[in-house]
Design an enzyme around this catalytic site. Structure first.
Site, PDB file in Angstrom:
ATOM      1  N   LYS A  77       0.804  -1.285  -0.002  1.00  0.00           N
ATOM      2  CA  LYS A  77       0.029   0.175  -0.106  1.00  0.00           C
ATOM      3  C   LYS A  77       1.007   1.236  -0.091  1.00  0.00           C
ATOM      4  O   LYS A  77       1.778   1.287   0.722  1.00  0.00           O
ATOM      5  CB  LYS A  77      -0.843   0.022   1.104  1.00  0.00           C
ATOM      6  CG  LYS A  77      -1.797   1.255   1.128  1.00  0.00           C
ATOM      7  CD  LYS A  77      -2.955   0.919   2.503  1.00  0.00           C
ATOM      8  CE  LYS A  77      -3.824   2.269   2.430  1.00  0.00           C
ATOM      9  NZ  LYS A  77      -4.793   1.946   3.575  1.00  0.00           N
ATOM     10  N   SER A 157      -9.857   2.110   2.613  1.00  0.00           N
ATOM     11  CA  SER A 157      -8.951   2.916   1.560  1.00  0.00           C
ATOM     12  C   SER A 157      -7.827   1.895   0.812  1.00  0.00           C
ATOM     13  O   SER A 157      -7.334   2.173  -0.082  1.00  0.00           O
ATOM     14  CB  SER A 157      -8.156   3.647   2.492  1.00  0.00           C
ATOM     15  OG  SER A 157      -7.215   3.382   3.203  1.00  0.00           O
ATOM     16  N   SER A 181     -10.558  -0.218   6.631  1.00  0.00           N
ATOM     17  CA  SER A 181      -9.784   0.192   5.469  1.00  0.00           C
ATOM     18  C   SER A 181      -9.001  -1.272   4.864  1.00  0.00           C
ATOM     19  O   SER A 181      -8.645  -1.334   3.854  1.00  0.00           O
ATOM     20  CB  SER A 181      -8.940   1.127   5.222  1.00  0.00           C
ATOM     21  OG  SER A 181      -9.289   2.365   4.960  1.00  0.00           O
TER      22      SER A 181
END
Ligand code: GLN
Length: 493
Positions: A77, A157, A181
């Site tokens: 990420k 997210s 997320s």
């Protein structure tokens, strides 16, 4: 195909020399080249670095080394600082930022031999549930509704991480969870994801959103894959004062424990009349699977659940407004010159931050301001203590809780964009566990009537991820989720 293997299967294949780490990495880089233009799961692809790491892994394998992730290609990420590789947090303000250091979590993965394919897309500064707020464009969910090609969101997210794994561009990925997320996008993308206990993984080198909530965790296509990844990611780190000085258990072994004799709680406050019947049915199915494997199902109450969202959306923006004060055009990333210092700050932040981030900075600054601190921030912190007490009381009666992960399947790109509260409501089932700091996992449990994946959420006691893995693995076996996203199932995309 090599990209169809689970992480554990790929690891075992490498150990048997069925294929090389270079072959495995090339197969994933090919998948990235073929699919990323449509999915936009990666902001940055680090192909050269991946090839170098894979070649080093092959040399280590040939020398008889046996590290847990040797030669396994992952997506990272783009919120984890990676030395020498641009780290954007999905924001224009960090677009030019190349960290001079490696986050602890990614350093742990590299220590264990992982190969990094690149940096995965996300909502800007991890604020969002749809991946629509990234400055690098939205991520497209590899799944589509049956007979309907409209692009869906992957959740957020960590939407890039989850889409990359679901589309078989990576064997697994790192993600972070502040209010859901990891779990919500895992549910939307039909994969597994684990938010560990707050403090289990170091936050050092992760771009901060809300420091008292942020926690790193893995996403992968199986529960055991998540267990293997978490085993590498976790561990005490003196560089993070909230990192827990606790031994890292054998999470993968916990996946084989079963649930016989466990007490599983059903929080009654998670039931609502507005819940889609398919999600209610999936929840009941999950409980039946656990009962069949010898668990006892117990009704419990988490009475402050209804305050979870309201208090989260005070605490998280408050901490974000404070954390994001550092982006001033002087120390990090982008700078837009102005007439004087104040003008430079204002232009830099106005041009660098997107609309959702600006909204949160304003809300956060407001709830922390002198006249409103007691009414909002302090009150929210008190309610947060009550939410934690709810979980503590429940865990006196049960070993784990089972709930749906999200109140919906993946929604269309563009939906909920003009109504931030509708977007925030998607976090209703994930936020309370974040406020309490307890571990949670989402496991794909089935498809809805439109052919989209639905996840079930398992929540556990603080630092008892092992029980969470045990329950998740039983659900995974019972569900037998083998469905492929549209992008692989031959549907036009
Ligand atoms: N969707 C939630 C938010 O927008 C959670 C995000 C997260 O966990 N990073 O704040």
């Amino acid at each position: 195909m090599l990209t169809d293997l689970s992480l554990v299967e790929a690891r075992d294949g490498l150990r048997r020399r069925d294929f090389s780490a270079v072959e495995l990495t090339e197969a994933h880089l090919d998948a990235v080249a073929a699919l990323n233009p449509r999915i936009n799961a990666f902001i940055t692809v680090s192909a050269d670095m991946a090839r170098t790491q894979a070649a080093a892994a092959d040399a280590a394998l040939a020398a008889g080394e046996d590290r847990p992730l040797l030669g396994l290609p992952l997506a990272i990420k783009d919120l984890f600082c990676t030395e020498g590789v641009r780290t954007t947090a999905g924001s224009r303000i960090l677009e030019p930022f190349v960290p001079p250091y490696e986050s602890t979590v990614t350093a742990n993965l590299l220590r264990d031999g992982a190969v990094f394919l690149g940096k995965a897309n996300l909502d800007e500064f991890a604020m969002g549930s749809s991946n629509m707020t990234s400055a690098f464009g939205p991520v497209r969910n590899p799944w589509t509704r049956r007979g309907d090609n409209r692009p869906l969101v992957p959740g957020g997210s960590s939407g890039g991480s989850c889409a990359a794994v679901a589309a078989r561009m990576a064997l697994g990925a790192t993600a972070t969870d502040t209010g859901g997320s990891i779990r919500q996008p895992a549910s939307f993308c039909g994969i597994a994801g684990v938010k560990p206990t707050y403090g289990r993984c170091s936050r050092w080198g992760i771009v901060a959103f809300a420091s008292s909530l942020d926690q790193a965790g893995p996403v992968a296509r199986t529960v055991e894959d998540c267990a293997v990844l978490l085993g590498s990611m976790a561990g005490f780190d003196p560089k993070d004062s909230t990192s827990a000085d606790r031994a890292v258990p054998d999470f993968a072994a916990a996946c084989r424990r079963g649930v016989r004799g466990l007490r599983i709680g059903v929080p009654r406050e998670y039931r609502s009349d507005s819940m889609p019947p398919e999600i209610e049915a999936m929840w009941q199915q999950g409980l039946a699977w656990l009962r069949d494997e010898g668990a006892e199902i117990v009704d419990v109450s988490l009475p402050h659940t209804k305050y979870g969202l309201a208090t989260y959306y005070i605490v998280a923006p408050a901490e974000a407004s404070s954390n994001l004060a550092r982006y001033d055009g002087v120390r990090f990333g982008r700078r837009v010159e102005g007439e004087d210092l104040t003008d430079m700050y204002e232009r830099t932040r106005a041009e660098g931050f997107g609309a959702e981030v600006r909204r949160r900075v304003m809300i956060g600054t407001y709830v922390l301001s002198a006249g409103y601190y007691d009414a909002y921030y302090l009150r929210a912190q008190k309610v947060r203590a009550l939410i934690l007490r709810d979980f503590t009381d429940a865990y006196a009666q049960v070993d784990a809780l089972l709930t749906p992960t999200a109140p919906s399947a993946a929604f269309a790109q563009g939906d909920k964009m003009d109504d931030p509260v509708a977007m925030y409501l998607n976090d209703v089932f994930t936020v309370p566990a974040s406020m309490a700091g307890v571990p949670g996992l989402s496991v794909p449990a089935g498809l809805d009537g439109q052919g989209l994946p639905l996840g079930l959420q398992v929540l556990g006691r603080p630092f008892d991820e092992e029980t969470v893995f045990a329950v998740g693995a039983v659900l995974e076996r019972a569900a037998g989720f083998r469905h492929l996203p549209a992008i692989w199932a031959g549907a036009p995309a």
